[in-house]
Design a protein around this motif. Structure first.
Motif, PDB file in Angstrom:
ATOM      1  N   GLU A   1       0.825  -1.204   0.000  1.00 34.85           N
ATOM      2  CA  GLU A   1       0.000   0.000   0.000  1.00 34.85           C
ATOM      3  C   GLU A   1       0.860   1.256   0.000  1.00 34.85           C
ATOM      4  O   GLU A   1       0.567   2.204  -0.709  1.00 34.85           O
ATOM      5  CB  GLU A   1      -0.928   0.005   1.217  1.00 34.85           C
ATOM      6  N   VAL A   2       1.945   1.227   0.796  1.00 29.82           N
ATOM      7  CA  VAL A   2       2.820   2.391   0.846  1.00 29.82           C
ATOM      8  C   VAL A   2       3.519   2.577  -0.503  1.00 29.82           C
ATOM      9  O   VAL A   2       3.629   3.677  -1.000  1.00 29.82           O
ATOM     10  CB  VAL A   2       3.850   2.267   2.001  1.00 29.82           C
ATOM     11  N   GLU A   3       3.964   1.463  -1.101  1.00 30.02           N
ATOM     12  CA  GLU A   3       4.593   1.513  -2.423  1.00 30.02           C
ATOM     13  C   GLU A   3       3.668   2.195  -3.428  1.00 30.02           C
ATOM     14  O   GLU A   3       4.063   3.100  -4.125  1.00 30.02           O
ATOM     15  CB  GLU A   3       4.844   0.095  -2.950  1.00 30.02           C
ATOM     16  N   LEU A   4       2.447   1.734  -3.483  1.00 31.32           N
ATOM     17  CA  LEU A   4       1.478   2.298  -4.409  1.00 31.32           C
ATOM     18  C   LEU A   4       1.356   3.793  -4.164  1.00 31.32           C
ATOM     19  O   LEU A   4       1.346   4.578  -5.084  1.00 31.32           O
ATOM     20  CB  LEU A   4       0.114   1.635  -4.225  1.00 31.32           C
ATOM     21  N   LEU A   5       1.306   4.163  -2.903  1.00 31.07           N
ATOM     22  CA  LEU A   5       1.192   5.575  -2.566  1.00 31.07           C
ATOM     23  C   LEU A   5       2.371   6.374  -3.121  1.00 31.07           C
ATOM     24  O   LEU A   5       2.171   7.440  -3.669  1.00 31.07           O
ATOM     25  CB  LEU A   5       1.115   5.749  -1.057  1.00 31.07           C
ATOM     26  N   LEU A   6       3.597   5.850  -3.005  1.00 27.54           N
ATOM     27  CA  LEU A   6       4.767   6.598  -3.470  1.00 27.54           C
ATOM     28  C   LEU A   6       4.646   6.912  -4.961  1.00 27.54           C
ATOM     29  O   LEU A   6       4.819   8.063  -5.382  1.00 27.54           O
ATOM     30  CB  LEU A   6       6.053   5.819  -3.195  1.00 27.54           C
ATOM     31  N   ARG A   7       4.368   5.898  -5.745  1.00 28.92           N
ATOM     32  CA  ARG A   7       4.196   6.126  -7.194  1.00 28.92           C
ATOM     33  C   ARG A   7       3.061   7.113  -7.452  1.00 28.92           C
ATOM     34  O   ARG A   7       3.153   7.965  -8.328  1.00 28.92           O
ATOM     35  CB  ARG A   7       3.823   4.805  -7.875  1.00 28.92           C
TER      36      ARG A   7
ATOM     37  N   GLU B   1      19.063   2.219 -10.720  1.00 25.59           N
ATOM     38  CA  GLU B   1      17.784   2.862 -10.403  1.00 25.59           C
ATOM     39  C   GLU B   1      17.107   2.067  -9.295  1.00 25.59           C
ATOM     40  O   GLU B   1      17.231   0.834  -9.265  1.00 25.59           O
ATOM     41  CB  GLU B   1      16.909   2.727 -11.627  1.00 25.59           C
ATOM     42  N   VAL B   2      16.401   2.729  -8.413  1.00 23.83           N
ATOM     43  CA  VAL B   2      15.684   2.011  -7.363  1.00 23.83           C
ATOM     44  C   VAL B   2      14.177   2.222  -7.572  1.00 23.83           C
ATOM     45  O   VAL B   2      13.725   3.334  -7.820  1.00 23.83           O
ATOM     46  CB  VAL B   2      16.175   2.465  -5.959  1.00 23.83           C
ATOM     47  N   SER B   3      13.428   1.129  -7.507  1.00 18.61           N
ATOM     48  CA  SER B   3      11.972   1.234  -7.673  1.00 18.61           C
ATOM     49  C   SER B   3      11.336   1.699  -6.370  1.00 18.61           C
ATOM     50  O   SER B   3      11.957   1.656  -5.304  1.00 18.61           O
ATOM     51  CB  SER B   3      11.394  -0.129  -8.054  1.00 18.61           C
ATOM     52  N   SER B   4      10.090   2.124  -6.462  1.00 16.25           N
ATOM     53  CA  SER B   4       9.330   2.508  -5.264  1.00 16.25           C
ATOM     54  C   SER B   4       9.329   1.367  -4.245  1.00 16.25           C
ATOM     55  O   SER B   4       9.495   1.588  -3.050  1.00 16.25           O
ATOM     56  CB  SER B   4       7.874   2.821  -5.626  1.00 16.25           C
ATOM     57  N   GLU B   5       9.124   0.156  -4.743  1.00 12.03           N
ATOM     58  CA  GLU B   5       9.043  -1.018  -3.867  1.00 12.03           C
ATOM     59  C   GLU B   5      10.343  -1.195  -3.075  1.00 12.03           C
ATOM     60  O   GLU B   5      10.333  -1.415  -1.866  1.00 12.03           O
ATOM     61  CB  GLU B   5       8.824  -2.305  -4.667  1.00 12.03           C
TER      62      GLU B   5
END
Lengths: 114, 114
Positions: free
Chosen positions: A12-18, B59-63
């Motif tokens: 959920e936090v990942e989705l939020l960042l993007r 590069e680093v992804s959001s995840e």
């Protein structure tokens, strides 16, 4: 993805960042009165890709984030700063300072506070 | 890379962004006295990959950024904030506020200002 399994909470936090990145980019674009086509053209990225980035559906690389910031004529640092403010709010982390309204208005930029 | 040709100047800024992220992550890891192996293990990412991220080579992804922040026990928002401060410095953009020392010391985090 190099990461293995991640918890639902982490996802959920990942989705939020993007999503935060996408929303900040979209807010600046609309503030400048530019279309997706104009920004994509100036940034040399595909229109469909930029649209997905704005909707938080695609990861954005350093290169593309820089190109889009240039195309919007907004400092990359301000975009990242506004993303950090939004992530802080979603994390419940209170970082006392936000970009001051004077700075934003002097630079002719869109404020996240207004 | 969806972007086409980019100028040398843009490429330098791009490199800086990745490097800024890597340096902020490394600074927090060293401050916590953790090894690359420990952080990589907790974040479920490959050690070699994390090392390249810290050196600004990947590069680093959001995840993964979220996983590494969790593994360092540092709010993601603080990491992004410190990256924005560094990018602002490299852009010559002066954003008056930085993370206040009181906040950093209260949270037991490493300051970019000290």
């Amino acid at each position: 993805m190099t990461a293995g399994s991640t918890s639902v909470e982490a996802q959920e936090v990942e989705l939020l960042l993007r999503q935060q990145i996408g929303e900040v980019l979209r807010t600046h674009r609309l503030h400048k009165g530019m279309t997706l086509r104009q920004v994509a053209g100036r940034a040399s990225v595909a229109l469909g890709y930029l649209s997905e980035v704005e909707r938080g559906q695609k990861e954005v690389s350093s290169e593309i984030l820089q190109s889009v910031a240039d195309s919007l004529e907004v400092p990359l640092s301000l975009i990242i700063r506004q993303v950090s403010d939004r992530v802080a709010a979603s994390e419940g982390v209170y970082i006392p300072d936000t970009v001051p309204d004077e700075f934003v208005s002097e630079a002719g930029l869109v404020s996240e506070n207004s």
